[in-house]
Enzyme design. Structure first.
Site, PDB file in Angstrom:
ATOM      1  N   ASP A  79     -11.782  -6.711  -3.223  1.00  0.00           N
ATOM      2  CA  ASP A  79     -12.605  -7.930  -3.178  1.00  0.00           C
ATOM      3  C   ASP A  79     -14.011  -7.557  -2.702  1.00  0.00           C
ATOM      4  O   ASP A  79     -14.253  -6.422  -2.312  1.00  0.00           O
ATOM      5  CB  ASP A  79     -11.985  -8.962  -2.219  1.00  0.00           C
ATOM      6  CG  ASP A  79     -11.822  -8.390  -0.814  1.00  0.00           C
ATOM      7  OD1 ASP A  79     -10.750  -7.842  -0.511  1.00  0.00           O
ATOM      8  OD2 ASP A  79     -12.787  -8.450  -0.029  1.00  0.00           O
TER       9      ASP A  79
ATOM     10  N   GLU B 259       0.809  -1.222   0.000  1.00  0.00           N
ATOM     11  CA  GLU B 259       0.000   0.000   0.000  1.00  0.00           C
ATOM     12  C   GLU B 259       0.845   1.276   0.000  1.00  0.00           C
ATOM     13  O   GLU B 259       0.364   2.326  -0.408  1.00  0.00           O
ATOM     14  CB  GLU B 259      -0.974  -0.025   1.195  1.00  0.00           C
ATOM     15  CG  GLU B 259      -2.061  -1.072   0.981  1.00  0.00           C
ATOM     16  CD  GLU B 259      -2.934  -1.319   2.203  1.00  0.00           C
ATOM     17  OE1 GLU B 259      -4.082  -1.728   2.014  1.00  0.00           O
ATOM     18  OE2 GLU B 259      -2.458  -1.142   3.343  1.00  0.00           O
TER      19      GLU B 259
ATOM     20  N   GLY C 121     -12.625  -4.494   1.297  1.00  0.00           N
ATOM     21  CA  GLY C 121     -13.668  -5.352   0.749  1.00  0.00           C
ATOM     22  C   GLY C 121     -14.934  -4.513   0.555  1.00  0.00           C
ATOM     23  O   GLY C 121     -15.269  -3.677   1.393  1.00  0.00           O
TER      24      GLY C 121
ATOM     25  N   GLU D  34      -8.277  -1.435   9.487  1.00  0.00           N
ATOM     26  CA  GLU D  34      -7.470  -0.394  10.144  1.00  0.00           C
ATOM     27  C   GLU D  34      -8.133   0.981  10.277  1.00  0.00           C
ATOM     28  O   GLU D  34      -7.786   1.744  11.202  1.00  0.00           O
ATOM     29  CB  GLU D  34      -6.120  -0.194   9.403  1.00  0.00           C
ATOM     30  CG  GLU D  34      -5.229  -1.417   9.347  1.00  0.00           C
ATOM     31  CD  GLU D  34      -5.568  -2.372   8.210  1.00  0.00           C
ATOM     32  OE1 GLU D  34      -6.307  -1.944   7.274  1.00  0.00           O
ATOM     33  OE2 GLU D  34      -5.138  -3.528   8.252  1.00  0.00           O
TER      34      GLU D  34
HETATM   35  N1  SAH Z   1      -2.989 -11.562   2.424  1.00  0.00           N
HETATM   36  C1  SAH Z   1      -2.514 -10.966   3.634  1.00  0.00           C
HETATM   37  C2  SAH Z   1      -3.627 -10.680   4.607  1.00  0.00           C
HETATM   38  C3  SAH Z   1      -4.515  -9.555   4.160  1.00  0.00           C
HETATM   39  S1  SAH Z   1      -5.675  -9.050   5.359  1.00  0.00           S
HETATM   40  C4  SAH Z   1      -1.480 -11.895   4.253  1.00  0.00           C
HETATM   41  O1  SAH Z   1      -1.595 -13.094   4.112  1.00  0.00           O
HETATM   42  O2  SAH Z   1      -0.565 -11.390   4.891  1.00  0.00           O
HETATM   43  C5  SAH Z   1      -6.580  -7.855   4.441  1.00  0.00           C
HETATM   44  C6  SAH Z   1      -6.007  -6.442   4.374  1.00  0.00           C
HETATM   45  O3  SAH Z   1      -6.678  -5.712   3.356  1.00  0.00           O
HETATM   46  C7  SAH Z   1      -6.255  -5.616   5.632  1.00  0.00           C
HETATM   47  O4  SAH Z   1      -5.204  -4.684   5.796  1.00  0.00           O
HETATM   48  C8  SAH Z   1      -7.606  -4.936   5.372  1.00  0.00           C
HETATM   49  O5  SAH Z   1      -7.615  -3.594   5.795  1.00  0.00           O
HETATM   50  C9  SAH Z   1      -7.808  -4.999   3.859  1.00  0.00           C
HETATM   51  N2  SAH Z   1      -8.979  -5.776   3.382  1.00  0.00           N
HETATM   52  C10 SAH Z   1      -9.222  -5.986   2.055  1.00  0.00           C
HETATM   53  N3  SAH Z   1     -10.301  -6.791   1.901  1.00  0.00           N
HETATM   54  C11 SAH Z   1     -10.752  -7.102   3.143  1.00  0.00           C
HETATM   55  C12 SAH Z   1     -11.812  -7.933   3.635  1.00  0.00           C
HETATM   56  N4  SAH Z   1     -12.603  -8.605   2.800  1.00  0.00           N
HETATM   57  N5  SAH Z   1     -11.982  -8.037   4.964  1.00  0.00           N
HETATM   58  C13 SAH Z   1     -11.175  -7.346   5.812  1.00  0.00           C
HETATM   59  N6  SAH Z   1     -10.144  -6.581   5.409  1.00  0.00           N
HETATM   60  C14 SAH Z   1      -9.909  -6.452   4.088  1.00  0.00           C
END
Ligand code: SAH
Length: 230
Positions: A196, A12, A78, A173
């Site tokens: 997503d 990001e 999301g 966050e």
């Molecule tokens: N793929 C990462 C984990 C991502 S967690 C790993 O394995 O390390 C998701 C991150 O994107 C978080 O920082 C959150 O703020 C954002 N985000 C995007 N889609 C989200 C969703 N469906 N639910 C919660 N957070 C989401």
């Protein structure tokens, strides 16, 4: 004026650091903070790591330790609203914590005594984002963002968050950063590009679109920085 630009994950802030080119790196409390002067504005840039606790630490550090007077958050989220598709931008008008629950005592979801269900973003920064959007010829949705320590990949949970908080998007966050900035009287702006739809395909969609959506959000935030510097 010192401006903080914050993300949660390396992807990001990478496009922002790339654009800035040269910066000073300082390690503090388990994170790296990047300082630079860009278009006459002092910047401090960092990614916090994922979730409410890490983002609280980073936002507070940027303000209390690095002296940031405004904070812009750039990242991915999301979608809840069916209007929002992958790559679309949403600006948070206000934010809540969807996983904060002391309802057993008769309080609403997202509420604790002396707190508030919603924290409102800075209206001047939202106005500025409208100017940026129109100059870029982009449609940017304004809406409510709900935050929690959960990656939501479940239609039922997503719909519950949507109906309980009137939320249009969710992430992990924004709500905590909002609490920190509000308490310390620092104007803040939370921008997210959709990665997503928080449904059963969310993790696949997230992996496929993290980089491109993070870039979309970062580019917009850098245009905001240009505008702030004008
Ligand atoms: N793929 C990462 C984990 C991502 S967690 C790993 O394995 O390390 C998701 C991150 O994107 C978080 O920082 C959150 O703020 C954002 N985000 C995007 N889609 C989200 C969703 N469906 N639910 C919660 N957070 C989401």
């Amino acid at each position: 004026m010192k401006l903080a630009i914050m993300g949660a994950m390396p992807e990001e802030i990478a496009p922002i650091l790339e654009k800035i080119g040269t910066y000073k790196t300082t390690e503090y409390a388990g994170n790296k903070y990047y300082e630079a002067t860009y278009n006459g504005i002092d910047l401090v840039i960092a990614y916090s790591k994922i979730g409410k606790v890490f983002s609280t630490l980073t936002a507070a550090t940027m303000i209390e330790h690095f002296g940031a007077q405004k904070l812009l958050f750039s990242g991915v989220a999301g979608a809840i609203s069916s209007e929002l598709k992958v790559g679309d931008l949403i600006v948070a008008t206000k934010l809540s914590q969807h996983d904060l629950d002391i309802t057993a005592f008769g309080h609403p979801f997202g509420y604790v005594p002396e707190g508030a269900v919603f924290v409102e973003s800075d209206k001047t920064l939202i106005e500025l984002s409208k100017q940026v959007a129109s100059e870029m010829g982009l449609h940017v949705k304004e809406g409510i963002i709900a935050t929690g320590d959960q990656f939501v990949a479940n239609e039922e949970r997503k719909n519950w968050i949507g109906s309980t908080f009137g939320a249009d998007a969710l992430e992990m966050e924004g709500g905590s950063v909002a609490v920190v900035c509000n308490a310390l009287h620092v104007p803040f702006f939370i921008l997210r590009a959709i990665s997503d739809a928080a449904d059963m395909d969310a993790s696949f969609s997230f992996d496929a679109f993290l980089e491109s959506s993070a870039k979309t959000s970062a580019e917009f935030v850098m245009k905001m920085v240009d505008k702030i510097g004008e």
